[in-house]
Scaffold this motif. Structure first.
Motif, PDB file in Angstrom:
ATOM      1  N   GLY A  16       0.781  -1.229   0.000  1.00  0.00           N
ATOM      2  CA  GLY A  16       0.000   0.000   0.000  1.00  0.00           C
ATOM      3  C   GLY A  16       0.814   1.281   0.000  1.00  0.00           C
ATOM      4  N   ILE A  17       2.149   1.157  -0.112  1.00  0.00           N
ATOM      5  CA  ILE A  17       3.019   2.334  -0.152  1.00  0.00           C
ATOM      6  C   ILE A  17       3.384   2.631  -1.607  1.00  0.00           C
ATOM      7  CG2 ILE A  17       5.264   3.298   0.531  1.00  0.00           C
ATOM      8  CD1 ILE A  17       3.273   3.018   2.857  1.00  0.00           C
ATOM      9  N   CYS A  18       3.313   3.880  -1.971  1.00  0.00           N
ATOM     10  CA  CYS A  18       3.670   4.319  -3.326  1.00  0.00           C
ATOM     11  C   CYS A  18       5.176   4.576  -3.368  1.00  0.00           C
ATOM     12  CB  CYS A  18       2.892   5.601  -3.644  1.00  0.00           C
ATOM     13  SG  CYS A  18       3.268   6.302  -5.241  1.00  0.00           S
ATOM     14  N   TYR A  19       5.883   3.837  -4.206  1.00  0.00           N
ATOM     15  CA  TYR A  19       7.337   4.008  -4.290  1.00  0.00           C
ATOM     16  C   TYR A  19       7.784   3.874  -5.744  1.00  0.00           C
ATOM     17  CZ  TYR A  19       7.331  -1.095  -4.478  1.00  0.00           C
ATOM     18  OH  TYR A  19       7.081  -2.389  -4.838  1.00  0.00           O
ATOM     19  N   GLY A  20       7.739   4.907  -6.479  1.00  0.00           N
ATOM     20  CA  GLY A  20       8.179   4.858  -7.871  1.00  0.00           C
ATOM     21  C   GLY A  20       9.685   4.959  -7.964  1.00  0.00           C
ATOM     22  N   GLN A  21      10.200   6.186  -7.944  1.00  0.00           N
ATOM     23  CA  GLN A  21      11.635   6.389  -8.079  1.00  0.00           C
ATOM     24  C   GLN A  21      12.350   6.477  -6.725  1.00  0.00           C
ATOM     25  OE1 GLN A  21      12.680   9.451 -10.919  1.00  0.00           O
ATOM     26  NE2 GLN A  21      11.656   8.383 -12.581  1.00  0.00           N
ATOM     27  N   SER A  22      11.636   6.232  -5.638  1.00  0.00           N
ATOM     28  CA  SER A  22      12.308   6.144  -4.339  1.00  0.00           C
ATOM     29  C   SER A  22      13.238   4.937  -4.372  1.00  0.00           C
ATOM     30  CB  SER A  22      11.292   5.996  -3.205  1.00  0.00           C
ATOM     31  OG  SER A  22      10.491   7.158  -3.122  1.00  0.00           O
ATOM     32  N   ASP A  23      14.426   5.096  -3.827  1.00  0.00           N
ATOM     33  CA  ASP A  23      15.439   4.040  -3.928  1.00  0.00           C
ATOM     34  C   ASP A  23      15.338   3.097  -2.738  1.00  0.00           C
ATOM     35  OD1 ASP A  23      17.439   2.623  -5.111  1.00  0.00           O
ATOM     36  OD2 ASP A  23      19.038   4.018  -4.579  1.00  0.00           O
ATOM     37  N   VAL A  24      14.370   2.193  -2.799  1.00  0.00           N
ATOM     38  CA  VAL A  24      14.110   1.260  -1.709  1.00  0.00           C
ATOM     39  C   VAL A  24      14.808  -0.076  -1.981  1.00  0.00           C
ATOM     40  CG1 VAL A  24      11.931   2.367  -1.132  1.00  0.00           C
ATOM     41  CG2 VAL A  24      11.927   0.457  -2.729  1.00  0.00           C
ATOM     42  N   GLY A  25      15.120  -0.793  -0.918  1.00  0.00           N
ATOM     43  CA  GLY A  25      15.790  -2.080  -1.026  1.00  0.00           C
ATOM     44  C   GLY A  25      14.817  -3.215  -1.307  1.00  0.00           C
ATOM     45  N   ILE A  26      15.373  -4.439  -1.378  1.00  0.00           N
ATOM     46  CA  ILE A  26      14.544  -5.621  -1.609  1.00  0.00           C
ATOM     47  C   ILE A  26      14.568  -6.523  -0.382  1.00  0.00           C
ATOM     48  CG2 ILE A  26      14.683  -5.613  -4.124  1.00  0.00           C
ATOM     49  CD1 ILE A  26      16.963  -7.656  -3.928  1.00  0.00           C
ATOM     50  N   LEU A  27      13.514  -7.312  -0.266  1.00  0.00           N
ATOM     51  CA  LEU A  27      13.399  -8.238   0.859  1.00  0.00           C
ATOM     52  C   LEU A  27      14.435  -9.349   0.752  1.00  0.00           C
ATOM     53  CD1 LEU A  27       9.578  -8.893   1.392  1.00  0.00           C
ATOM     54  CD2 LEU A  27      11.144  -7.606   2.864  1.00  0.00           C
ATOM     55  N   GLU A  28      14.994  -9.699   1.877  1.00  0.00           N
ATOM     56  CA  GLU A  28      15.897 -10.851   1.957  1.00  0.00           C
ATOM     57  C   GLU A  28      15.174 -11.954   2.711  1.00  0.00           C
ATOM     58  OE1 GLU A  28      19.995 -10.103   2.963  1.00  0.00           O
ATOM     59  OE2 GLU A  28      19.708  -7.964   2.584  1.00  0.00           O
ATOM     60  N   PRO A  29      15.528 -13.187   2.551  1.00  0.00           N
ATOM     61  CA  PRO A  29      16.531 -13.702   1.614  1.00  0.00           C
ATOM     62  C   PRO A  29      15.950 -13.734   0.202  1.00  0.00           C
ATOM     63  CG  PRO A  29      15.531 -15.538   2.765  1.00  0.00           C
ATOM     64  CD  PRO A  29      14.913 -14.274   3.328  1.00  0.00           C
ATOM     65  N   TYR A  30      16.801 -13.540  -0.763  1.00  0.00           N
ATOM     66  CA  TYR A  30      16.350 -13.543  -2.154  1.00  0.00           C
ATOM     67  C   TYR A  30      17.108 -14.556  -3.005  1.00  0.00           C
ATOM     68  CZ  TYR A  30      20.038  -9.963  -1.870  1.00  0.00           C
ATOM     69  OH  TYR A  30      21.181  -9.272  -1.580  1.00  0.00           O
ATOM     70  N   ASP A  31      17.942 -15.375  -2.392  1.00  0.00           N
ATOM     71  CA  ASP A  31      18.747 -16.337  -3.146  1.00  0.00           C
ATOM     72  C   ASP A  31      17.902 -17.279  -4.002  1.00  0.00           C
ATOM     73  OD1 ASP A  31      20.976 -15.206  -2.040  1.00  0.00           O
ATOM     74  OD2 ASP A  31      21.253 -16.754  -0.515  1.00  0.00           O
ATOM     75  N   ALA A  32      16.816 -17.813  -3.461  1.00  0.00           N
ATOM     76  CA  ALA A  32      16.004 -18.789  -4.200  1.00  0.00           C
ATOM     77  C   ALA A  32      15.353 -18.149  -5.421  1.00  0.00           C
ATOM     78  CB  ALA A  32      14.940 -19.395  -3.293  1.00  0.00           C
ATOM     79  N   ILE A  33      14.788 -16.956  -5.252  1.00  0.00           N
ATOM     80  CA  ILE A  33      14.136 -16.318  -6.400  1.00  0.00           C
ATOM     81  C   ILE A  33      15.169 -15.845  -7.420  1.00  0.00           C
ATOM     82  CG2 ILE A  33      13.893 -14.014  -5.390  1.00  0.00           C
ATOM     83  CD1 ILE A  33      10.997 -14.251  -6.905  1.00  0.00           C
ATOM     84  N   PHE A  34      16.343 -15.387  -6.948  1.00  0.00           N
ATOM     85  CA  PHE A  34      17.413 -15.008  -7.878  1.00  0.00           C
ATOM     86  C   PHE A  34      17.848 -16.215  -8.701  1.00  0.00           C
ATOM     87  CE2 PHE A  34      19.525 -10.887  -6.091  1.00  0.00           C
ATOM     88  CZ  PHE A  34      18.297 -10.249  -6.103  1.00  0.00           C
ATOM     89  N   LYS A  35      17.937 -17.384  -8.064  1.00  0.00           N
ATOM     90  CA  LYS A  35      18.325 -18.600  -8.785  1.00  0.00           C
ATOM     91  C   LYS A  35      17.283 -18.947  -9.840  1.00  0.00           C
ATOM     92  CE  LYS A  35      19.726 -23.377  -8.188  1.00  0.00           C
ATOM     93  NZ  LYS A  35      19.958 -24.487  -7.277  1.00  0.00           N
ATOM     94  N   SER A  36      16.014 -18.820  -9.491  1.00  0.00           N
ATOM     95  CA  SER A  36      14.935 -19.080 -10.440  1.00  0.00           C
ATOM     96  C   SER A  36      15.007 -18.123 -11.631  1.00  0.00           C
ATOM     97  CB  SER A  36      13.585 -18.938  -9.735  1.00  0.00           C
ATOM     98  OG  SER A  36      12.535 -19.003 -10.667  1.00  0.00           O
ATOM     99  N   ILE A  37      15.294 -16.851 -11.359  1.00  0.00           N
ATOM    100  CA  ILE A  37      15.431 -15.857 -12.431  1.00  0.00           C
ATOM    101  C   ILE A  37      16.607 -16.228 -13.333  1.00  0.00           C
ATOM    102  CG2 ILE A  37      16.056 -13.443 -12.900  1.00  0.00           C
ATOM    103  CD1 ILE A  37      14.418 -12.752 -10.303  1.00  0.00           C
ATOM    104  N   LEU A  38      17.751 -16.541 -12.727  1.00  0.00           N
ATOM    105  CA  LEU A  38      18.948 -16.905 -13.504  1.00  0.00           C
ATOM    106  C   LEU A  38      18.694 -18.075 -14.444  1.00  0.00           C
ATOM    107  CD1 LEU A  38      21.962 -16.634 -11.049  1.00  0.00           C
ATOM    108  CD2 LEU A  38      21.704 -15.447 -13.231  1.00  0.00           C
ATOM    109  N   ASN A  39      17.914 -19.044 -13.993  1.00  0.00           N
ATOM    110  CA  ASN A  39      17.622 -20.232 -14.805  1.00  0.00           C
ATOM    111  C   ASN A  39      16.820 -19.913 -16.058  1.00  0.00           C
ATOM    112  OD1 ASN A  39      19.027 -21.957 -13.121  1.00  0.00           O
ATOM    113  ND2 ASN A  39      17.216 -22.465 -11.894  1.00  0.00           N
ATOM    114  N   GLN A  40      16.227 -18.722 -16.119  1.00  0.00           N
ATOM    115  CA  GLN A  40      15.413 -18.325 -17.271  1.00  0.00           C
ATOM    116  C   GLN A  40      16.157 -17.399 -18.235  1.00  0.00           C
ATOM    117  OE1 GLN A  40      11.271 -17.206 -16.017  1.00  0.00           O
ATOM    118  NE2 GLN A  40      12.164 -17.468 -13.990  1.00  0.00           N
TER     119      GLN A  40
END
Length: 179
Positions: A16-40
Motif C-alpha cells: 500500500g506504499i507508493c514508491y516509484g523512483q524512491s530508492d528502496v531495497g529488496i526483501l531478503e533472503p532472495y537467493d532462491a528467487i534469484f536462482k529461479s530468475i537466472l535459470n530463465q
C-alpha cells in the motif's frame, strides 16, 4: 533480437506504499528467487538495469553468475516518478488529487511527478537509441513493473490505457522478440 524483461523482486516497502523512483531495497533472503530468475536467462547477453538499488542488486547477481561483462545502468529504465506521492500510503493521498490520476493515469501527471506517457516516452527513447543498433547478443533489462508494461504495450501494439492488462509480478522474466 531476444529481450528478457526482468522485474526486480519484492521490496522492503509495506503493502500500500507508493514508491516509484524512491530508492528502496529488496526483501531478503532472495537467493532462491534469484536462482529461479537466472535459470530463465541466457548466460551471455547485454545487461541493462535501472539505477535504483532494487534492480542493481539483481543485475549484479546476474553479472556475477553469468558470462556477462558489465551492467549498463540507464536512468530511462527507472520506475515512474510519483512526485509528491513517493513513499506515502496510497490511502493517505487526498481523493481529489488521486481520482483524476486514477481516471486517466496515462495523461495526468502526479503532482511534481510523471504521467504514464512521460514514462513511456523514456522507454521509447531507450528502444530507439539502445535496442536498434545491431546488438548481436540477447538483451536482459532489469527494471520495474511500469517500465515493463510500457515495453509490452509497444511490442504488442496495446494502448497505454490498457497497460495493466500486462501482469508483471515481482521476479517475473518475460521474453520478447524485437525485430
Amino acid at each position: 533480437m531476444e529481450v528478457y524483461l526482468v522485474r526486480h523482486t519484492e521490496t522492503v516497502c509495506e503493502k500500500g506504499i507508493c514508491y516509484g523512483q524512491s530508492d528502496v531495497g529488496i526483501l531478503e533472503p532472495y537467493d532462491a528467487i534469484f536462482k529461479s530468475i537466472l535459470n530463465q536467462l541466457p548466460q551471455d547477453a547485454v545487461l541493462y538495469s535501472s539505477p535504483l538499488q532494487r534492480c542493481v542488486i539483481l543485475a549484479n547477481h546476474i553479472l556475477e553468475n553469468t558470462k556477462i561483462d558489465s551492467i549498463i545502468e540507464d536512468s530511462r529504465l527507472m520506475e515512474m516518478n510519483f512526485g509528491d506521492w513517493e513513499l506515502k500510503s496510497w490511502d493517505a493521498i487526498p481523493q481529489e488529487v488521486l481520482d483524476p490520476w486514477m481516471e486517466d493515469f496515462v495523461n495526468v501527471r502526479v503532482p511534481n511527478g510523471e504521467s504514464f506517457v512521460d514514462l513511456n516516452d523514456r522507454i521509447l527513447d531507450f528502444l530507439e537509441n539502445k535496442l536498434t543498433k545491431g546488438i548481436e547478443k540477447p538483451v536482459i533489462i532489469v527494471a520495474h513493473a511500469g517500465v515493463i508494461r510500457s515495453f509490452l504495450c509497444k511490442i504488442n501494439d496495446l494502448p497505454l490505457k490498457d497497460a495493466f492488462q500486462n501482469k508483471v509480478n515481482y521476479g517475473d522474466v518475460i521474453k520478447i522478440e524485437i525485430a
